[in-house]
Design an enzyme around this catalytic site. Structure first.
Site, PDB file in Angstrom:
ATOM      1  N   THR A 153       0.866  -1.189   0.000  1.00 36.88           N
ATOM      2  CA  THR A 153       0.000   0.000   0.000  1.00 36.88           C
ATOM      3  C   THR A 153       0.900   1.235   0.000  1.00 36.88           C
ATOM      4  O   THR A 153       1.334   1.681  -1.047  1.00 36.88           O
ATOM      5  CB  THR A 153      -0.968  -0.002   1.211  1.00 36.88           C
ATOM      6  OG1 THR A 153      -0.231  -0.243   2.409  1.00 36.88           O
ATOM      7  CG2 THR A 153      -2.023  -1.081   1.046  1.00 36.88           C
ATOM      8  N   THR A 186       0.454  -2.969  11.262  1.00 36.46           N
ATOM      9  CA  THR A 186      -0.477  -3.013  10.128  1.00 36.46           C
ATOM     10  C   THR A 186       0.172  -3.753   9.064  1.00 36.46           C
ATOM     11  O   THR A 186       0.894  -3.195   8.284  1.00 36.46           O
ATOM     12  CB  THR A 186      -0.774  -1.680   9.537  1.00 36.46           C
ATOM     13  OG1 THR A 186      -1.907  -1.270  10.137  1.00 36.46           O
ATOM     14  CG2 THR A 186      -1.204  -1.678   8.106  1.00 36.46           C
TER      15      THR A 186
END
Length: 390
Positions: A153, A186
């Site tokens: 990401t 994350t």
């Protein structure tokens, strides 16, 4: 050096149009066996994404034959419809894989699903399912690097690793650059091994590894809704290592990936190891290290190349750990700037011009120790996260 280095695994990464950039955004990892043991650890956030809830159920069965992962959308906080999207993804993947490789004969309950990206929006399912079909056609023993790219990401580079045993191997890939905090960071991570190991042994090895690696990465104190680490075993080497040997290799792979996560943390200009020694218990050492890692005054001082040990000591003082304030020592990059809770060596001796920083805190309260890995807090981190959803 990737998730397909161990024998018995294929992978792929393709672009399905989930990312506005047009980059690769769907990955698939397939275990061709002969075994299909699996274990997993997941975020401890009470707000869990639909793929986490699904994959937790799958892992309980101890068998995972495929993992489908997407970037470009977290499928978190999307309600029952989002969970159904995850279920549909697993069903579609199982059916398409079985059609392409009938010997697999897998069902939806053997397909783990992972997603990463913006929270609160449903995934464009036609694009995702089309991407799954494309990934199946692209599956390859050399597909590990492409899969690692597809799960990125805000990462600036893919993260792959390999740890080798005697005739068997552990491989892995991970993504993560922000919302890096324990339980687990994350991150999405898939680890593979061609060692012979059952679900219980895999679970013990994975939990032992994540406890001292991913769970001790604390970049920004923010815990994600999607964290997932999976460990799959194909048994293709025919070799069954001892539980200790397997745990050591899995820990080495996780440690390498954890360091890559910290090195690529959003906006970071410093990679920081906080070594806490002389603690009464390991848990207290972790608490002290984590508190310092999350302290914005400490993190901004490091960004400014300022060895402000007073901020470190003040952070330590907010913990419940056992120590006497006038016995604590602090060193920054090898210079003991604080001794017995007061100024010691001249702070101007500390060189913070490089990227790597080590903070050592001696509590003089016992024999336990722990290390927490973090980074500084920069202008770039604030900019990137203020504009993340736009």
């Amino acid at each position: 050096m990737s998730v397909t280095t161990p024998r018995g695994f294929r992978a792929a990464g393709v672009a399905a149009g989930l990312k506005a950039s047009g980059g690769a955004d769907v990955a698939l990892v397939v275990n061709d066996g002969p075994d299909a043991g699996a274990a997993g650890v997941f975020t401890t956030n009470r707000v869990k994404a639909a793929p986490v809830l699904w994959s937790q159920q799958v892992v309980q069965g101890g068998v995972v034959r495929a993992v489908v992962l997407n970037s470009g959308g977290a499928n978190a906080c999307t309600g029952p419809a989002g969970f159904q999207d995850t279920h549909a993804t697993a069903e579609h993947t199982a059916a398409a894989l079985t059609a392409a490789s009938p010997r697999l004969l897998l069902g939806a309950g053997e397909v783990a699903v992972c997603s990463t990206g913006l929270i609160g929006e449903r995934l464009p399912m036609p694009k995702l399912l089309s991407g799954v079909r494309s990934a199946i056609r692209a599956l390859s023993r050399d597909g590990g690097p492409a899969a690692a790219e597809a799960i990125m990401t805000t990462d600036t580079r893919p993260k792959n690793t390999v740890a080798r045993g005697s005739g068997w191997t552990v491989g892995g890939m991970a993504k993560g650059a922000g919302m890096l905090a324990p339980g687990m960071a994350t991150m999405l991570c898939v680890l593979t091994t061609d060692a012979v190991a059952g679900p219980t042994t895999l679970d013990e090895a994975l939990r032992a590894a994540t406890r001292v690696t991913f769970d001790r990465v604390d970049s920004d104190g923010c815990m994600s809704t999607n964290d997932t680490v999976l460990l799959l075993s194909s048994g293709a080497s025919g070799i069954e290592p001892t539980p200790a040997e397997l745990a050591a290799a899995v820990t080495a792979a996780c440690h390498d990936l954890a360091q890559q996560l910290v090195a690529d943390a959003e906006g970071a200009t410093k990679q920081v190891a906080i070594d806490v020694v002389g603690a009464a218990t390991e848990d207290e050492a972790v608490e002290v290290g984590r508190t310092v890692a999350r302290n914005n005054l400490v993190k901004t001082a490091l960004f400014g190349n300022d060895p402000n040990w007073g901020r470190i000591l003040a952070a330590v003082g907010t913990t419940a750990a056992a120590f006497e304030p006038d016995e604590v020592d602090v060193a920054v990059n090898g210079v003991w700037v604080c001794r017995r809770g007061a100024a010691a060596e001249d702070r101007s001796k500390v060189d913070l011009t490089g990227r790597d920083v080590t903070i050592r805190i001696d509590l003089h309260a016992g024999d336990a120790e722990a290390t927490i890995w973090t980074n500084d807090l920069s202008h770039a981190y604030v900019h990137e996260n203020s504009a993340y959803s736009t």
